[in-house]
Design a protein around this motif. Structure first.
Motif: not given
Length: 261
Positions: A61-65, A70-75, A95-104
């Motif tokens: 999870a830490d690695w994926l975060k 590192s990608l510096n995405l706009k969204q 663990i990191y719900p705010n680090s990605a879109d919650l549509r998975s």
């Protein structure tokens, strides 16, 4: 209506056990044709990536975060995980719900009953016990052998119209792991952990009706009454839907994203 049009989110595809980014390449190409920016990293310990020191769900999870940052995405990106990748990505979102879109999206999610988990734990003990009997070099050669690749590809696929292609992909790209020690740790992780059912956002589970690792009825039971998770079952396919019907998967992912925009 022009005012309703939004930039399509980036999509990160996370592969499963023993593989690398090549396993999801066709799915990624299908999504790119639909206008998505797609990223397919190698998991730590596969391809050219060094294995994690903390080879655990939290470590992944830490690695994926860090990878997403590192990608510096706009969204925030949408995360798609296949097999063990669905275990990693679902725990990451918990663990990191705010680090990605919650549509998975989970491709061939791993879901077991308590009885099935006991059998899986026993299988892990047998597999790892056997591997420990081999010397380091012999163990490495055995796990990278064409024999092992063929057994896995034939066991986990069902639609044999692409079997030669699946065999070739497994032999070429499913032996590119850093060490057998890290691989054994991931075998334990993939067979002792499960895909976490989300409690926020929206999720799509896609699986074949002949998946030999997860039974459809187990998934249906696990998500019964859950309005967040939708299940799409592809007929006459196995666990390796990423190889068996990549364009179908790309279409389903795109439909899911568009329906929940």
């Amino acid at each position: 209506k022009a005012w309703r049009k939004m930039t399509k989110p980036a999509i990160i595809l996370v592969h499963g056990l023993r593989g690398d980014h090549h396993g999801l390449k066709e799915v990624g190409e299908g999504l790119e044709k639909k206008g998505y920016k797609v990223y397919i990293p190698d998991l730590p310990g596969y391809g050219d990536e060094v294995a994690l020191e903390n080879q655990s769900l939290r470590g992944y999870a830490d690695w994926l975060k860090s990878y997403i940052e590192s990608l510096n995405l706009k969204q925030p990106p949408i995360i798609v995980g296949h097999s063990m990748g669905s275990i990693v990505t679902s725990h990451f979102l918990r663990i990191y719900p705010n680090s990605a879109d919650l549509r998975s999206v989970a491709l061939s999610p791993i879901v077991r009953t308590p009885k099935g988990q006991k059998r899986s734990n026993f299988s892990v003990a047998v597999i790892c016990g056997f591997l420990k009997l081999l010397s380091g070099h012999a163990r490495y050669r055995f796990m990278r052998s064409k024999f092992v690749s063929l057994i896995i590809s034939h066991t986990l696929s069902y639609d044999h119209r692409r079997q030669k292609y699946i065999d070739r992909m497994h032999f070429e790209y499913c032996g590119r792991f850093t060490s057998t020690i890290s691989l054994m740790n991931d075998i334990r992780l993939s067979m002792c952990e499960q895909t976490v059912v989300p409690t926020k956002g929206k999720a799509l589970y896609i699986m074949g009706d002949h998946d030999r690792l997860t039974k459809v009825r187990n998934v249906e039971t696990r998500i019964a009454g859950n309005k967040i998770v939708a299940l799409s079952v592809i007929q006459k396919k196995g666990h390796l839907i990423n190889y068996e019907c990549p364009q179908k998967i790309a279409n389903l992912i795109d439909d899911f994203i568009q329906a929940n925009s």
